[in-house]
Each structure stands twice: as structure tokens, then as C-alpha cells.
Design a protein around this motif. Structure first.
Motif, PDB file in Angstrom:
ATOM      1  N   THR A  10       0.850  -1.196   0.000  1.00  0.00           N
ATOM      2  CA  THR A  10       0.000   0.000   0.000  1.00  0.00           C
ATOM      3  C   THR A  10       0.885   1.246   0.000  1.00  0.00           C
ATOM      4  OG1 THR A  10      -1.610  -1.224   1.284  1.00  0.00           O
ATOM      5  CG2 THR A  10      -1.865   1.164   1.232  1.00  0.00           C
ATOM      6  N   PRO A  11       0.598   2.232  -0.881  1.00  0.00           N
ATOM      7  CA  PRO A  11       1.416   3.455  -0.907  1.00  0.00           C
ATOM      8  C   PRO A  11       1.429   4.159   0.457  1.00  0.00           C
ATOM      9  CG  PRO A  11      -0.076   3.375  -2.792  1.00  0.00           C
ATOM     10  CD  PRO A  11      -0.466   2.240  -1.880  1.00  0.00           C
ATOM     11  N   ALA A  12       2.579   4.734   0.799  1.00  0.00           N
ATOM     12  CA  ALA A  12       2.744   5.378   2.107  1.00  0.00           C
ATOM     13  C   ALA A  12       1.727   6.488   2.342  1.00  0.00           C
ATOM     14  CB  ALA A  12       4.168   5.926   2.219  1.00  0.00           C
ATOM     15  N   SER A  13       1.408   7.251   1.293  1.00  0.00           N
ATOM     16  CA  SER A  13       0.464   8.359   1.466  1.00  0.00           C
ATOM     17  C   SER A  13      -0.916   7.850   1.887  1.00  0.00           C
ATOM     18  CB  SER A  13       0.352   9.170   0.174  1.00  0.00           C
ATOM     19  OG  SER A  13      -0.123   8.335  -0.863  1.00  0.00           O
ATOM     20  N   LYS A  14      -1.273   6.686   1.384  1.00  0.00           N
ATOM     21  CA  LYS A  14      -2.569   6.089   1.754  1.00  0.00           C
ATOM     22  C   LYS A  14      -2.528   5.603   3.205  1.00  0.00           C
ATOM     23  CE  LYS A  14      -4.384   5.889  -2.513  1.00  0.00           C
ATOM     24  NZ  LYS A  14      -5.553   6.600  -2.938  1.00  0.00           N
ATOM     25  N   LEU A  15      -1.365   5.063   3.591  1.00  0.00           N
ATOM     26  CA  LEU A  15      -1.237   4.587   4.971  1.00  0.00           C
ATOM     27  C   LEU A  15      -1.383   5.742   5.962  1.00  0.00           C
ATOM     28  CD1 LEU A  15       1.686   1.999   4.668  1.00  0.00           C
ATOM     29  CD2 LEU A  15      -0.759   1.527   4.917  1.00  0.00           C
ATOM     30  N   VAL A  16      -0.855   6.902   5.574  1.00  0.00           N
ATOM     31  CA  VAL A  16      -0.968   8.083   6.442  1.00  0.00           C
ATOM     32  C   VAL A  16      -2.444   8.461   6.617  1.00  0.00           C
ATOM     33  CG1 VAL A  16      -0.457  10.560   6.587  1.00  0.00           C
ATOM     34  CG2 VAL A  16       1.336   8.949   5.908  1.00  0.00           C
ATOM     35  N   GLN A  17      -3.197   8.409   5.519  1.00  0.00           N
ATOM     36  CA  GLN A  17      -4.630   8.743   5.602  1.00  0.00           C
ATOM     37  C   GLN A  17      -5.387   7.741   6.472  1.00  0.00           C
ATOM     38  OE1 GLN A  17      -6.577   9.829   1.765  1.00  0.00           O
ATOM     39  NE2 GLN A  17      -4.556   9.689   0.923  1.00  0.00           N
ATOM     40  N   VAL A  18      -5.071   6.462   6.305  1.00  0.00           N
ATOM     41  CA  VAL A  18      -5.739   5.432   7.112  1.00  0.00           C
ATOM     42  C   VAL A  18      -5.375   5.619   8.588  1.00  0.00           C
ATOM     43  CG1 VAL A  18      -5.851   2.951   7.594  1.00  0.00           C
ATOM     44  CG2 VAL A  18      -5.914   3.762   5.233  1.00  0.00           C
ATOM     45  N   ALA A  19      -4.105   5.941   8.839  1.00  0.00           N
ATOM     46  CA  ALA A  19      -3.661   6.148  10.224  1.00  0.00           C
ATOM     47  C   ALA A  19      -4.455   7.283  10.875  1.00  0.00           C
ATOM     48  CB  ALA A  19      -2.161   6.451  10.252  1.00  0.00           C
ATOM     49  N   ARG A  38     -14.515   3.396   6.552  1.00  0.00           N
ATOM     50  CA  ARG A  38     -13.904   4.668   6.128  1.00  0.00           C
ATOM     51  C   ARG A  38     -12.588   4.418   5.393  1.00  0.00           C
ATOM     52  NH1 ARG A  38     -13.637   8.995  10.756  1.00  0.00           N
ATOM     53  NH2 ARG A  38     -12.682  10.143   9.035  1.00  0.00           N
ATOM     54  N   ALA A  39     -11.802   3.471   5.901  1.00  0.00           N
ATOM     55  CA  ALA A  39     -10.500   3.186   5.280  1.00  0.00           C
ATOM     56  C   ALA A  39     -10.671   2.611   3.885  1.00  0.00           C
ATOM     57  CB  ALA A  39      -9.706   2.216   6.151  1.00  0.00           C
ATOM     58  N   GLN A  40     -11.760   1.900   3.668  1.00  0.00           N
ATOM     59  CA  GLN A  40     -11.982   1.280   2.363  1.00  0.00           C
ATOM     60  C   GLN A  40     -12.174   2.336   1.281  1.00  0.00           C
ATOM     61  OE1 GLN A  40     -15.334  -1.424   2.104  1.00  0.00           O
ATOM     62  NE2 GLN A  40     -14.176  -2.804   0.817  1.00  0.00           N
ATOM     63  N   LYS A  41     -12.552   3.538   1.687  1.00  0.00           N
ATOM     64  CA  LYS A  41     -12.686   4.617   0.698  1.00  0.00           C
ATOM     65  C   LYS A  41     -11.309   5.171   0.307  1.00  0.00           C
ATOM     66  CE  LYS A  41     -17.340   5.857   1.802  1.00  0.00           C
ATOM     67  NZ  LYS A  41     -18.112   6.156   2.949  1.00  0.00           N
ATOM     68  N   VAL A  42     -10.302   4.880   1.103  1.00  0.00           N
ATOM     69  CA  VAL A  42      -8.947   5.381   0.850  1.00  0.00           C
ATOM     70  C   VAL A  42      -8.103   4.333   0.131  1.00  0.00           C
ATOM     71  CG1 VAL A  42      -6.804   6.185   1.947  1.00  0.00           C
ATOM     72  CG2 VAL A  42      -9.029   6.850   2.907  1.00  0.00           C
ATOM     73  N   VAL A  43      -8.199   3.091   0.571  1.00  0.00           N
ATOM     74  CA  VAL A  43      -7.368   2.032  -0.007  1.00  0.00           C
ATOM     75  C   VAL A  43      -8.226   1.042  -0.781  1.00  0.00           C
ATOM     76  CG1 VAL A  43      -5.522   2.156   1.700  1.00  0.00           C
ATOM     77  CG2 VAL A  43      -7.486   0.700   2.136  1.00  0.00           C
ATOM     78  N   SER A  44      -7.647   0.486  -1.841  1.00  0.00           N
ATOM     79  CA  SER A  44      -8.415  -0.457  -2.654  1.00  0.00           C
ATOM     80  C   SER A  44      -8.336  -1.866  -2.094  1.00  0.00           C
ATOM     81  CB  SER A  44      -7.881  -0.446  -4.086  1.00  0.00           C
ATOM     82  OG  SER A  44      -6.530  -0.821  -4.084  1.00  0.00           O
ATOM     83  N   ALA A  45      -7.420  -2.091  -1.171  1.00  0.00           N
ATOM     84  CA  ALA A  45      -7.280  -3.426  -0.604  1.00  0.00           C
ATOM     85  C   ALA A  45      -6.726  -3.322   0.806  1.00  0.00           C
ATOM     86  CB  ALA A  45      -6.339  -4.262  -1.461  1.00  0.00           C
ATOM     87  N   PHE A  46      -7.087  -4.288   1.637  1.00  0.00           N
ATOM     88  CA  PHE A  46      -6.599  -4.293   3.006  1.00  0.00           C
ATOM     89  C   PHE A  46      -5.359  -5.161   3.106  1.00  0.00           C
ATOM     90  CE2 PHE A  46     -10.692  -2.493   3.599  1.00  0.00           C
ATOM     91  CZ  PHE A  46     -10.502  -1.594   4.637  1.00  0.00           C
ATOM     92  N   SER A  47      -4.228  -4.549   2.827  1.00  0.00           N
ATOM     93  CA  SER A  47      -2.959  -5.268   2.909  1.00  0.00           C
ATOM     94  C   SER A  47      -2.561  -5.422   4.373  1.00  0.00           C
ATOM     95  CB  SER A  47      -1.878  -4.470   2.179  1.00  0.00           C
ATOM     96  OG  SER A  47      -1.696  -3.233   2.844  1.00  0.00           O
ATOM     97  N   SER A  76     -11.585  -6.588   0.841  1.00  0.00           N
ATOM     98  CA  SER A  76     -10.582  -7.342   0.094  1.00  0.00           C
ATOM     99  C   SER A  76      -9.192  -7.187   0.676  1.00  0.00           C
ATOM    100  CB  SER A  76     -10.543  -6.846  -1.348  1.00  0.00           C
ATOM    101  OG  SER A  76      -9.533  -7.526  -2.042  1.00  0.00           O
ATOM    102  N   VAL A  77      -8.402  -8.262   0.598  1.00  0.00           N
ATOM    103  CA  VAL A  77      -7.009  -8.174   1.013  1.00  0.00           C
ATOM    104  C   VAL A  77      -6.100  -8.136  -0.220  1.00  0.00           C
ATOM    105  CG1 VAL A  77      -7.322  -9.213   3.264  1.00  0.00           C
ATOM    106  CG2 VAL A  77      -6.921 -10.675   1.306  1.00  0.00           C
ATOM    107  N   LYS A  78      -6.664  -8.086  -1.392  1.00  0.00           N
ATOM    108  CA  LYS A  78      -5.880  -7.982  -2.622  1.00  0.00           C
ATOM    109  C   LYS A  78      -6.326  -6.732  -3.369  1.00  0.00           C
ATOM    110  CE  LYS A  78      -5.234 -12.900  -3.276  1.00  0.00           C
ATOM    111  NZ  LYS A  78      -5.611 -14.083  -4.034  1.00  0.00           N
ATOM    112  N   PRO A  79      -5.450  -6.167  -4.213  1.00  0.00           N
ATOM    113  CA  PRO A  79      -5.875  -5.003  -4.985  1.00  0.00           C
ATOM    114  C   PRO A  79      -7.023  -5.397  -5.905  1.00  0.00           C
ATOM    115  CG  PRO A  79      -3.529  -5.417  -5.258  1.00  0.00           C
ATOM    116  CD  PRO A  79      -4.095  -6.576  -4.490  1.00  0.00           C
TER     117      PRO A  79
END
Ligand code: FES
Length: 167
Positions: A10-19, A38-47, A76-79
Motif C-alpha cells: 500500500t502506498p505510504a500516502s494512503k497509509l498516512v490517511q488510514v492512520a 472509512r479506510a476502504q474509501k482510501v485504499v483499494s485493498a486491506f494489505s 478485500s485483502v488484494k488489490p
């Protein structure tokens, strides 16, 4: 959990938003579902990284987060693709021709159920009853629902997504 689930980075910028989202609910394990939605709107997969950021910021065990995510089939845990095409797999849809609709989707997108198109636009998957049995067979594309489908009508719907990038 198979090992493939941990390959996606997962890109670092997305991790910052999820954090930032998860930090709002520190010490509130009861709010885990809210954080995940809420996090699912930021990331396409739950890595693995996403799960561990949520666990760290909410101060709850990592295994609790990951088992929660994997418990829910719609997470999802995959992209996955930008458009998640969910085909109802329950009996009323099946009786009303879901299989022909699935076949049309697979032919048009060139993928099988469970796969994502190479351009990352469409993911095709089964889901349990969508609560739309009165208009079965039914599908959901992201938040939009479509019912009374035939192979022809579903092809037209997908064409519209291909042409217009429906949001
Ligand atoms: S069985 Fe398909 S929507 Fe209910």
C-alpha cells in the motif's frame, strides 16, 4: 490467510490517511467496523500494512483487525478494480438467469469471477443476496444496483461504465 494476501504494498500516502482515520478511534475496538468502512474509501485493498496501521492507531491487536477484515467477504485483502461488479449468487437470482448474466460479464470483460481486468478497472465477484430478490437477477457495481438483468442489459450497463467512467 494465504501468503498472496501479503504481497500487495500500500502506498505510504494512503497509509498516512488510514492512520489518521484510525487514530480518531484510539482505544475504541467497538468502532473497528466504522474505521474499516472509512479506510476502504482510501485504499483499494486491506494489505498487511493497512491492518497493522489500524491496529497500531486504534491500539488493538493486529490479529483482531485482520480476522475482522477477512471475515467480511466484501472487504478485500488484494488489490481490486476501480469498479467492483458483484453478482448475487443466491437462489432467487440463480433461478432467474444469473448464470447467463455472469457468462455475459465474463465474456465482455475477458475475466472470470474472482479476477480483475488488466487495466485495473473491473473486478468481478460473487456475493450473497443483495436484498434485491424482487428484481433478480441483480448485480451491484460499487454502490449502484441493477436488477431484472439479461445478458443484453448487463452488457449495455458495462458499456456505459467503459465509455463514461461512471462514479
Ligand atoms: S437472491 Fe439475488 S438479490 Fe436476493
Amino acid at each position: 490467510m494465504d501468503r498472496d494476501s501479503y504481497v500487495y504494498k500500500t502506498p505510504a500516502s494512503k497509509l498516512v490517511q488510514v492512520a489518521a482515520i484510525a487514530a480518531e478511534y484510539k482505544g475504541r475496538p467497538d468502532m473497528l467496523m466504522t474505521v474499516i468502512i472509512r479506510a476502504q474509501k482510501v485504499v483499494s485493498a486491506f494489505s498487511k500494512e493497512v491492518a497493522s496501521v489500524i491496529a497500531r492507531e486504534m491500539d488493538i491487536p493486529m490479529n483482531k483487525v485482520y480476522s475482522f477484515i477477512t471475515f467480511y467477504a466484501m472487504l478485500s485483502v488484494k488489490p481490486r478494480g476501480r469498479y467492483i461488479v458483484r453478482m448475487c449468487k443466491s437462489a432467487p437470482c440463480h433461478v432467474h438467469g444469473a448464470q447467463a448474466v455472469v457468462q455475459a460479464l465474463e465474456d465482455q470483460l475477458g475475466i472470470s469471477i474472482g479476477e480483475t481486468t488488466e487495466d485495473g478497472r473491473f473486478t468481478l465477484e460473487y456475493c450473497p443476496c443483495l436484498g434485491l430478490c424482487e428484481i433478480s437477477p441483480a448485480i451491484m457495481i460499487n454502490e449502484h444496483v441493477y436488477g431484472n438483468l439479461t445478458p443484453e442489459s448487463v452488457r449495455d450497463i458495462i458499456k456505459q461504465y467503459i465509455r463514461e467512467d461512471v462514479e
